[in-house]
Scaffold this motif. Structure first.
Motif, short mmCIF file in Angstrom:
data_model
loop_
_atom_site.label_atom_id
_atom_site.label_comp_id
_atom_site.label_asym_id
_atom_site.label_seq_id
_atom_site.Cartn_x
_atom_site.Cartn_y
_atom_site.Cartn_z
N ASP A 7 0.82 -1.21 0.00
CA ASP A 7 0.00 0.00 0.00
C ASP A 7 0.86 1.26 0.00
O ASP A 7 0.38 2.35 -0.28
CB ASP A 7 -0.91 0.05 1.23
CG ASP A 7 -2.00 -0.99 1.22
OD1 ASP A 7 -2.45 -1.38 0.13
OD2 ASP A 7 -2.41 -1.42 2.32
N LEU A 8 2.13 1.11 0.38
CA LEU A 8 3.03 2.25 0.50
C LEU A 8 3.68 2.58 -0.84
O LEU A 8 3.94 1.70 -1.66
CB LEU A 8 4.11 1.97 1.54
CG LEU A 8 3.62 1.77 2.97
CD1 LEU A 8 4.75 1.31 3.87
CD2 LEU A 8 2.98 3.03 3.52
N LEU A 9 3.93 3.86 -1.03
CA LEU A 9 4.62 4.32 -2.23
C LEU A 9 6.13 4.10 -2.06
O LEU A 9 6.61 3.90 -0.94
CB LEU A 9 4.32 5.80 -2.46
CG LEU A 9 2.84 6.16 -2.58
CD1 LEU A 9 2.66 7.66 -2.58
CD2 LEU A 9 2.25 5.53 -3.83
N SER A 10 6.85 4.18 -3.13
CA SER A 10 8.30 4.03 -3.07
C SER A 10 8.89 5.11 -2.16
O SER A 10 8.62 6.30 -2.35
CB SER A 10 8.88 4.15 -4.48
OG SER A 10 10.27 4.05 -4.44
N GLY A 11 9.65 4.72 -1.17
CA GLY A 11 10.27 5.66 -0.24
C GLY A 11 9.36 6.12 0.89
O GLY A 11 9.76 6.92 1.73
N GLU A 12 8.13 5.64 0.93
CA GLU A 12 7.17 6.05 1.96
C GLU A 12 7.33 5.20 3.21
O GLU A 12 7.53 3.99 3.13
CB GLU A 12 5.75 5.92 1.43
CG GLU A 12 4.70 6.47 2.36
CD GLU A 12 3.30 6.46 1.75
OE1 GLU A 12 2.47 7.28 2.18
OE2 GLU A 12 3.04 5.64 0.83
N ALA A 13 7.23 5.84 4.38
CA ALA A 13 7.34 5.14 5.65
C ALA A 13 6.28 5.67 6.61
O ALA A 13 6.02 6.87 6.67
CB ALA A 13 8.73 5.33 6.25
N VAL A 14 5.69 4.77 7.38
CA VAL A 14 4.68 5.16 8.37
C VAL A 14 5.38 5.80 9.56
O VAL A 14 6.31 5.23 10.14
CB VAL A 14 3.83 3.95 8.82
CG1 VAL A 14 2.87 4.34 9.92
CG2 VAL A 14 3.09 3.35 7.63
N GLN A 15 4.94 7.01 9.94
CA GLN A 15 5.51 7.75 11.07
C GLN A 15 4.70 7.54 12.35
O GLN A 15 5.26 7.49 13.44
CB GLN A 15 5.54 9.25 10.76
CG GLN A 15 6.17 9.61 9.44
CD GLN A 15 7.65 9.34 9.40
OE1 GLN A 15 8.36 9.60 10.35
NE2 GLN A 15 8.13 8.79 8.31
N LEU A 16 3.36 7.42 12.20
CA LEU A 16 2.47 7.35 13.35
C LEU A 16 1.16 6.72 12.91
O LEU A 16 0.70 6.98 11.80
CB LEU A 16 2.21 8.77 13.88
CG LEU A 16 1.31 8.94 15.10
CD1 LEU A 16 2.00 8.42 16.35
CD2 LEU A 16 0.96 10.41 15.29
#
Length: 121
Positions: A7-16
């Motif tokens: 579900d995440l885009l390239s380079g995307e990370a969940v922060q909270l």
């Protein structure tokens, strides 16, 4: 309800991640009225419905993933660069934030607003 790696885009990370409800207008969401709709005024939500799930703050966007018990299911997201405002609109014991873009306003009922607001760049 949780964001999967695909579900995440390239380079995307969940922060909270926070449990949250997105408040939507019943008519705008294409939902039909439900049996207790006439009582929603008691909680200042006439014509609205809360879609429960998890609100994820990533380095790129805000993503709400609904849980299975909702009439409306799925996810929607708003990219951080289009967010023009974020304000705490809580009243009484109801904790909520309003996210504004150039064309929309989104309301989320969520606890832990002091931790959420700084996480949204």
């Amino acid at each position: 309800m949780a964001l999967r790696p695909d579900d995440l885009l390239s380079g995307e990370a969940v922060q909270l991640t926070k449990k949250a409800n997105a408040v939507v207008k019943v008519d705008e969401a294409g939902l039909t009225r439900f049996s207790h709709d006439g009582l929603m005024w008691t909680v200042r939500m006439q014509g609205s419905e809360a879609i429960g799930g998890q609100l994820h703050v990533t380095n790129y966007r805000l993503v709400l993933c609904s849980h299975f018990a909702n009439r409306a299911r799925g996810q929607f997201s708003t990219f951080m660069p289009v967010v023009s405002g974020l304000r705490d609109t809580s009243r009484g014991i109801k904790r909520q934030i309003e996210v504004s873009t150039g064309t929309h306003r989104f309301t989320f009922v969520v606890w832990g607003i002091p931790a959420l607001m700084p996480a949204c760049p």
